[in-house]
Design a protein around this motif. Structure first.
Motif, PDB file in Angstrom:
ATOM      1  N   LEU A   1       0.833  -1.201   0.000  1.00  0.00           N
ATOM      2  CA  LEU A   1       0.000   0.000   0.000  1.00  0.00           C
ATOM      3  C   LEU A   1       0.870   1.254   0.000  1.00  0.00           C
ATOM      4  O   LEU A   1       0.621   2.198  -0.759  1.00  0.00           O
ATOM      5  CB  LEU A   1      -0.940   0.003   1.201  1.00  0.00           C
ATOM      6  CG  LEU A   1      -1.804   1.261   1.371  1.00  0.00           C
ATOM      7  CD1 LEU A   1      -2.764   1.411   0.198  1.00  0.00           C
ATOM      8  CD2 LEU A   1      -2.554   1.221   2.689  1.00  0.00           C
ATOM      9  N   LEU A   2       1.888   1.278   0.851  1.00  0.00           N
ATOM     10  CA  LEU A   2       2.780   2.437   0.918  1.00  0.00           C
ATOM     11  C   LEU A   2       3.489   2.660  -0.420  1.00  0.00           C
ATOM     12  O   LEU A   2       3.639   3.800  -0.876  1.00  0.00           O
ATOM     13  CB  LEU A   2       3.806   2.272   2.037  1.00  0.00           C
ATOM     14  CG  LEU A   2       3.254   2.390   3.456  1.00  0.00           C
ATOM     15  CD1 LEU A   2       4.293   1.925   4.471  1.00  0.00           C
ATOM     16  CD2 LEU A   2       2.832   3.820   3.742  1.00  0.00           C
ATOM     17  N   LYS A   3       3.917   1.584  -1.065  1.00  0.00           N
ATOM     18  CA  LYS A   3       4.578   1.712  -2.369  1.00  0.00           C
ATOM     19  C   LYS A   3       3.614   2.228  -3.431  1.00  0.00           C
ATOM     20  O   LYS A   3       3.953   3.083  -4.237  1.00  0.00           O
ATOM     21  CB  LYS A   3       5.171   0.369  -2.801  1.00  0.00           C
ATOM     22  CG  LYS A   3       6.426  -0.005  -2.055  1.00  0.00           C
ATOM     23  CD  LYS A   3       6.958  -1.340  -2.540  1.00  0.00           C
ATOM     24  CE  LYS A   3       8.208  -1.756  -1.796  1.00  0.00           C
ATOM     25  NZ  LYS A   3       8.699  -3.074  -2.236  1.00  0.00           N
ATOM     26  N   LEU A   4       2.393   1.673  -3.440  1.00  0.00           N
ATOM     27  CA  LEU A   4       1.403   2.064  -4.442  1.00  0.00           C
ATOM     28  C   LEU A   4       0.977   3.526  -4.313  1.00  0.00           C
ATOM     29  O   LEU A   4       0.686   4.187  -5.310  1.00  0.00           O
ATOM     30  CB  LEU A   4       0.161   1.175  -4.343  1.00  0.00           C
ATOM     31  CG  LEU A   4       0.283  -0.215  -4.933  1.00  0.00           C
ATOM     32  CD1 LEU A   4      -0.951  -1.045  -4.566  1.00  0.00           C
ATOM     33  CD2 LEU A   4       0.429  -0.150  -6.435  1.00  0.00           C
ATOM     34  N   THR A   5       0.911   4.006  -3.072  1.00  0.00           N
ATOM     35  CA  THR A   5       0.403   5.363  -2.842  1.00  0.00           C
ATOM     36  C   THR A   5       1.515   6.382  -2.613  1.00  0.00           C
ATOM     37  O   THR A   5       1.251   7.515  -2.213  1.00  0.00           O
ATOM     38  CB  THR A   5      -0.542   5.364  -1.620  1.00  0.00           C
ATOM     39  OG1 THR A   5       0.174   4.874  -0.485  1.00  0.00           O
ATOM     40  CG2 THR A   5      -1.773   4.528  -1.886  1.00  0.00           C
ATOM     41  N   ASN A   6       2.739   5.984  -2.874  1.00  0.00           N
ATOM     42  CA  ASN A   6       3.900   6.872  -2.735  1.00  0.00           C
ATOM     43  C   ASN A   6       4.070   7.433  -1.331  1.00  0.00           C
ATOM     44  O   ASN A   6       4.331   8.615  -1.149  1.00  0.00           O
ATOM     45  CB  ASN A   6       3.852   8.011  -3.761  1.00  0.00           C
ATOM     46  CG  ASN A   6       3.992   7.511  -5.175  1.00  0.00           C
ATOM     47  OD1 ASN A   6       4.747   6.585  -5.430  1.00  0.00           O
ATOM     48  ND2 ASN A   6       3.252   8.106  -6.088  1.00  0.00           N
TER      49      ASN A   6
ATOM     50  N   GLU B   1       3.242   7.532   3.152  1.00  0.00           N
ATOM     51  CA  GLU B   1       2.239   7.495   4.217  1.00  0.00           C
ATOM     52  C   GLU B   1       1.056   8.415   3.946  1.00  0.00           C
ATOM     53  O   GLU B   1      -0.093   8.044   4.200  1.00  0.00           O
ATOM     54  CB  GLU B   1       2.905   7.878   5.541  1.00  0.00           C
ATOM     55  CG  GLU B   1       2.044   7.591   6.741  1.00  0.00           C
ATOM     56  CD  GLU B   1       2.785   7.841   8.042  1.00  0.00           C
ATOM     57  OE1 GLU B   1       2.086   8.121   9.040  1.00  0.00           O
ATOM     58  OE2 GLU B   1       4.015   7.755   8.064  1.00  0.00           O
TER      59      GLU B   1
ATOM     60  N   GLY C   1      -0.267   9.362   1.080  1.00  0.00           N
ATOM     61  CA  GLY C   1      -1.123   8.737   0.083  1.00  0.00           C
ATOM     62  C   GLY C   1      -1.878   7.544   0.651  1.00  0.00           C
ATOM     63  O   GLY C   1      -3.051   7.311   0.316  1.00  0.00           O
ATOM     64  N   ALA C   2      -1.209   6.789   1.520  1.00  0.00           N
ATOM     65  CA  ALA C   2      -1.857   5.636   2.144  1.00  0.00           C
ATOM     66  C   ALA C   2      -3.004   6.086   3.039  1.00  0.00           C
ATOM     67  O   ALA C   2      -4.070   5.452   3.057  1.00  0.00           O
ATOM     68  CB  ALA C   2      -0.839   4.829   2.949  1.00  0.00           C
ATOM     69  N   ARG C   3      -2.800   7.194   3.769  1.00  0.00           N
ATOM     70  CA  ARG C   3      -3.876   7.719   4.626  1.00  0.00           C
ATOM     71  C   ARG C   3      -5.091   8.120   3.780  1.00  0.00           C
ATOM     72  O   ARG C   3      -6.235   7.836   4.152  1.00  0.00           O
ATOM     73  CB  ARG C   3      -3.383   8.922   5.419  1.00  0.00           C
ATOM     74  CG  ARG C   3      -2.448   8.564   6.541  1.00  0.00           C
ATOM     75  CD  ARG C   3      -2.059   9.832   7.321  1.00  0.00           C
ATOM     76  NE  ARG C   3      -0.933   9.603   8.177  1.00  0.00           N
ATOM     77  CZ  ARG C   3      -1.008   9.102   9.409  1.00  0.00           C
ATOM     78  NH1 ARG C   3      -2.178   8.769   9.909  1.00  0.00           N
ATOM     79  NH2 ARG C   3       0.077   8.919  10.126  1.00  0.00           N
ATOM     80  N   GLU C   4      -4.838   8.780   2.655  1.00  0.00           N
ATOM     81  CA  GLU C   4      -5.943   9.189   1.768  1.00  0.00           C
ATOM     82  C   GLU C   4      -6.675   7.966   1.235  1.00  0.00           C
ATOM     83  O   GLU C   4      -7.912   7.949   1.168  1.00  0.00           O
ATOM     84  CB  GLU C   4      -5.404  10.028   0.612  1.00  0.00           C
ATOM     85  CG  GLU C   4      -4.915  11.407   1.017  1.00  0.00           C
ATOM     86  CD  GLU C   4      -4.318  12.177  -0.133  1.00  0.00           C
ATOM     87  OE1 GLU C   4      -4.580  11.843  -1.311  1.00  0.00           O
ATOM     88  OE2 GLU C   4      -3.576  13.138   0.144  1.00  0.00           O
ATOM     89  N   ALA C   5      -5.918   6.936   0.854  1.00  0.00           N
ATOM     90  CA  ALA C   5      -6.536   5.714   0.336  1.00  0.00           C
ATOM     91  C   ALA C   5      -7.372   5.035   1.421  1.00  0.00           C
ATOM     92  O   ALA C   5      -8.476   4.546   1.155  1.00  0.00           O
ATOM     93  CB  ALA C   5      -5.463   4.760  -0.186  1.00  0.00           C
TER      94      ALA C   5
END
Length: 171
Positions: A147-152, A154, A156-160
Motif C-alpha cells: 500500500l505504501l509503495k502504491l500510494t507513494n 504514508e 497517500g496511504a492515509r488518503e486511500a
C-alpha cells in the motif's frame, strides 16, 4: 622553407600512438615537436585518453550492461543470483557461494556475498521484531508495504484508507 603537408594535430597524435601505444603525453609532444608540430603534453595525453575510452567502450559493447543479465539468465543480476542461491542453501558460506556462482558464470567476491547475506539477516530480524512487538502477521505487513509503495508514502496511504472507509460506510 619547404611547404609541409597539412595534418591535424589530433591525427598526428593518433598516428604516433599507432606505432607507440605506450607513449606518454610528454613523449608524444616531444616527438611531434621534432616533426614541426607544436602541441602540449596535456593535449596529447587527452587525445590518448579519449582513444583509450573509445577502445574500452568497443570492447564492452558485447558484454551485458551493469545491472543486466550478469548470470546469463534474462532479468537476473548478480545480487538476485546470490539471493536465489542463498534461499536454497541458507547455511552456505560466502566462499561456497562464490564457487557456485562461478560455475554459473557469475563473478562475485566473498565480500559481496557477505554483504548480501548481512543485509538479508538485518531485514529478517527487523520483520521478526515488528511482528513480535505489534502482533501483526507477515501477510498484513506485506500488504501495508505494498500500500505504501502504491500510494507513494504514508500521506497517500492515509488518503486511500479514508476513501476505503467512506466506501465501507456506503456499502
Amino acid at each position: 622553407m619547404a611547404k609541409s603537408q597539412k595534418i591535424s594535430k589530433t591525427q598526428a597524435v593518433k598516428d604516433f600512438l599507432e606505432s607507440n601505444p605506450e607513449a606518454t603525453g610528454k613523449t608524444i609532444a616531444e616527438a611531434l615537436q621534432k616533426q614541426g608540430l607544436s602541441i602540449t603534453a596535456s593535449y596529447a595525453a587527452n587525445i590518448k585518453s579519449e582513444l583509450n575510452k573509445q577502445q574500452r567502450s568497443k570492447k564492452s559493447a558485447g558484454k551485458p550492461a551493469a545491472g543486466g543479465s550478469a548470470s546469463g539468465k534474462a532479468g537476473i543480476n548478480k545480487s538476485q543470483a546470490v539471493r536465489q542461491y542463498l534461499a536454497v542453501h541458507k547455511r552456505a558460506k560466502p566462499l561456497e557461494v562464490v564457487a557456485a556462482m562461478k560455475k554459473e558464470g557469475v563473478d562475485v567476491t566473498a565480500g559481496y556475498v557477505a554483504n548480501i547475506k548481512s543485509k538479508s539477516k538485518r531485514r529478517r530480524k527487523a520483520v521478526k521484531q515488528v511482528i513480535e512487538t505489534t502482533g501483526i502477521g507477515l501477510p498484513e505487513i506485506k500488504a501495508a508495504i505494498s500500500l505504501l509503495k502504491l500510494t507513494n508514502g504514508e500521506a497517500g496511504a492515509r488518503e486511500a484508507l479514508t476513501a476505503a472507509r467512506e466506501i465501507m460506510k456506503i456499502v
